[in-house]
Design a protein around this motif. Structure first.
Motif, PDB file in Angstrom:
ATOM      1  N   ILE A  53       0.949  -1.237  -0.030  1.00  0.00           N
ATOM      2  CA  ILE A  53       0.312   0.095   0.039  1.00  0.00           C
ATOM      3  C   ILE A  53       0.948   1.229   0.083  1.00  0.00           C
ATOM      4  CG2 ILE A  53      -1.820   1.170   1.237  1.00  0.00           C
ATOM      5  CD1 ILE A  53      -2.657  -1.385   2.521  1.00  0.00           C
ATOM      6  N   ASP A  54       1.831   1.189   0.784  1.00  0.00           N
ATOM      7  CA  ASP A  54       2.797   2.576   0.891  1.00  0.00           C
ATOM      8  C   ASP A  54       4.277   2.043   0.813  1.00  0.00           C
ATOM      9  OD1 ASP A  54       4.403   4.131   2.106  1.00  0.00           O
ATOM     10  OD2 ASP A  54       2.979   5.222   3.323  1.00  0.00           O
ATOM     11  N   PRO A  55       5.060   2.488  -0.164  1.00  0.00           N
ATOM     12  CA  PRO A  55       6.359   2.269  -0.558  1.00  0.00           C
ATOM     13  C   PRO A  55       7.262   2.140   0.916  1.00  0.00           C
ATOM     14  CG  PRO A  55       5.800   4.148  -1.974  1.00  0.00           C
ATOM     15  CD  PRO A  55       4.576   3.749  -0.848  1.00  0.00           C
ATOM     16  N   ILE A  56       6.994   2.958   1.806  1.00  0.00           N
ATOM     17  CA  ILE A  56       7.667   2.998   3.097  1.00  0.00           C
ATOM     18  C   ILE A  56       6.803   2.194   4.087  1.00  0.00           C
ATOM     19  CG2 ILE A  56       9.579   4.284   2.484  1.00  0.00           C
ATOM     20  CD1 ILE A  56       8.316   6.522   4.025  1.00  0.00           C
ATOM     21  N   GLY A  57       5.973   1.650   4.054  1.00  0.00           N
ATOM     22  CA  GLY A  57       4.910   0.939   4.921  1.00  0.00           C
ATOM     23  C   GLY A  57       5.518   0.396   6.045  1.00  0.00           C
ATOM     24  N   ARG A  58       6.331  -0.723   5.622  1.00  0.00           N
ATOM     25  CA  ARG A  58       7.101  -1.475   6.500  1.00  0.00           C
ATOM     26  C   ARG A  58       7.750  -0.634   7.445  1.00  0.00           C
ATOM     27  NH1 ARG A  58       9.668  -6.568   3.535  1.00  0.00           N
ATOM     28  NH2 ARG A  58      10.047  -5.042   1.996  1.00  0.00           N
ATOM     29  N   GLU A  59       8.452   0.356   7.186  1.00  0.00           N
ATOM     30  CA  GLU A  59       9.490   1.271   7.857  1.00  0.00           C
ATOM     31  C   GLU A  59       8.465   2.003   8.841  1.00  0.00           C
ATOM     32  OE1 GLU A  59       9.425   0.983   4.781  1.00  0.00           O
ATOM     33  OE2 GLU A  59      11.656   0.061   4.216  1.00  0.00           O
ATOM     34  N   LYS A  60       7.381   2.454   8.315  1.00  0.00           N
ATOM     35  CA  LYS A  60       6.311   3.075   9.281  1.00  0.00           C
ATOM     36  C   LYS A  60       6.158   2.281  10.371  1.00  0.00           C
ATOM     37  CE  LYS A  60       4.647   6.498   5.709  1.00  0.00           C
ATOM     38  NZ  LYS A  60       3.692   6.975   5.020  1.00  0.00           N
ATOM     39  N   ALA A  61       5.885   1.137  10.192  1.00  0.00           N
ATOM     40  CA  ALA A  61       5.460   0.309  11.226  1.00  0.00           C
ATOM     41  C   ALA A  61       6.587   0.026  12.190  1.00  0.00           C
ATOM     42  CB  ALA A  61       5.199  -1.397  10.589  1.00  0.00           C
ATOM     43  N   ILE A  62       8.120  -0.375  11.706  1.00  0.00           N
ATOM     44  CA  ILE A  62       8.826  -0.193  12.602  1.00  0.00           C
ATOM     45  C   ILE A  62       9.094   1.067  13.472  1.00  0.00           C
ATOM     46  CG2 ILE A  62      11.423   0.031  12.685  1.00  0.00           C
ATOM     47  CD1 ILE A  62      11.197  -1.994  10.258  1.00  0.00           C
ATOM     48  N   LYS A  63       8.758   1.938  13.090  1.00  0.00           N
ATOM     49  CA  LYS A  63       8.724   3.483  13.818  1.00  0.00           C
ATOM     50  C   LYS A  63       7.617   3.575  14.866  1.00  0.00           C
ATOM     51  CE  LYS A  63      11.116   7.041  12.176  1.00  0.00           C
ATOM     52  NZ  LYS A  63      11.984   7.735  12.969  1.00  0.00           N
TER      53      LYS A  63
END
Ligand code: 5AD
Ligand code: SF4
Ligand code: FES
Length: 363
Positions: free
Chosen positions: A285-295
């Motif tokens: 859905i979001d190109p940096i979706g996984r990074e956002k989850a880590i945050k």
């Protein structure tokens, strides 16, 4: 409203009403949840992300979950079953890349041949890696003896998503028959705990018919079950599945994404020391979706190490990322991505669930 969010977050224990309120927050208030969850993560599991090299060994499945692109009845899915040699090559790649752990995932098959094949693979993985690679498996519902055999062969973590903890919703997204039985699913999770696995579960977020009450209950299900790990992600519609007929009922995909981040953050607040994966579906859905989850609380990421030629076929949902890449592409990409989050990477470490260690001490 703003004040009350601060008040809720200060409490030691969240009630179901609190969780429902938090799940419905707007942009300003949800950032308060995210900031709080990031602090809980840093204080309890540290600002560190562990790798699980993901091998999607086969998309052959005997089940017919209504949401899944590789369900048995989807004749459009091109089936594959990676050879043991290719699997072991992917294992070597993960080991040489210092990934620390692996996840072996496949569609659900139950047969003595399959059981033996997995046991042999597990033993070989341990041997090839000098026992240095931790192993998570995600191979669906199996009899307890099979879970035990795989545990004895070297797997020590198991992922089996409950998908939804509400049986009514469960039967809206699965056929109602013996092969898709809610009770069996729960019993399998109990067996996994009994055998001694670090036990992981999770749900899909943004399903048709799903309510905020359902999602709050999902979080409490995980707490009450005392799980060690969680992988949960947004529901992403797939054209060739029966659930697609309810597409009109879905919330916009961006909202499913945000709701998933809130679920991750709230789970981190409720279960401070478990491992939480940044689901790959977020990146669809979001190109940096996984990074956002880590945050906002996740501490596990699963770089795909499946040989590139097979990746496009393991399509549980549409828009799956990294399907045109080879394993080495993901390594470089991933290191840069985690760098942006400010977390360290636990290279060469198993990164076991701290919750599991504490749970075992209490027994
Ligand atoms: N959208 C999101 N996640 C899905 N899964 C299967 N189909 C979908 C979909 N359409 C998830 C399920 C399953 C895991 C392997 O993939 O939660 O447990
Ligand atoms: Fe098979 Fe898992 Fe897909 Fe269900 S979700 S159809 S068990 S691969
Ligand atoms: Fe696979 Fe970026 S993580 S290409």
């Amino acid at each position: 409203m703003s004040n009350s969010i601060d008040e809720i977050l200060k409490q030691a224990k969240l009630s179901k009403e609190d969780v429902i309120t938090l799940l419905q927050t707007d942009k300003i208030d949800r950032n308060k949840i995210f900031t709080h969850a990031a602090k809980v993560k840093a204080d309890n599991v540290g600002k560190k992300v562990y790798y699980r090299g993901l091998i999607e060994m086969s998309n052959i499945c005997s089940k017919n979950c209504y949401y899944c692109g590789i369900r048995m009845d989807n004749k459009k899915a091109e089936r594959y079953d990676i050879s043991d040699k290719e699997i072991l090559d992917a294992v070597k790649f993960a080991h040489e890349s210092n990934y620390g752990s692996l996840v072996l995932q496949a569609g659900e098959i139950t047969s003595p041949t399959f059981t033996k094949r997995i046991s042999n693979l597990l033993k070989q993985i341990k041997e090839i890696s000098n026992n240095e690679l931790g192993i998570t498996i995600s191979l669906g519902e199996q009899p307890e003896e099979v879970y035990q055999e795989w545990f004895d062969s070297g797997a020590h973590r198991y992922l089996l998503r409950i998908e939804s903890s509400n049986p009514d919703l469960y039967y809206k997204i699965h056929p109602k028959n013996k092969k898709h039985d809610f009770e069996t699913r729960v019993n399998c999770l109990k067996s996994l705990q009994k055998v001694g696995y670090q036990t992981g579960t999770g749900v899909m977020i943004g399903l048709p018919f799903q309510t905020y009450d359902d999602l709050a209950s999902d979080l409490f299900f995980m707490r009450d079950f005392d799980i060690d790990m969680c992988g949960m992600g947004p529901f992403i519609e797939h054209h060739d599945t029966p659930l697609y007929q309810y597409n009109d009922l879905l919330m916009p995909i961006e909202d499913r994404f945000t709701l998933t981040l809130k679920m991750i953050a709230l789970l981190r607040i409720i279960m401070k020391d478990i491992n939480i994966a940044a689901a790959t579906a977020l990146q669809a859905i979001d190109p940096i979706g996984r990074e956002k989850a880590i945050k906002v609380g996740a501490n596990i990421i699963m770089p795909n190490v499946t040989p590139g030629m097979y990746r496009d076929s393991y399509k549980l949902y549409e828009n799956k990322p990294c399907t045109d890449e080879e394993a080495a592409d993901c390594t470089n990409c991933m290191e840069m991505r985690i760098g942006i989050t400010g977390d360290d990477i636990g290279y060469g470490e198993w990164g076991d669930s701290k919750h599991y260690a504490k749970r075992r001490q209490q027994i």
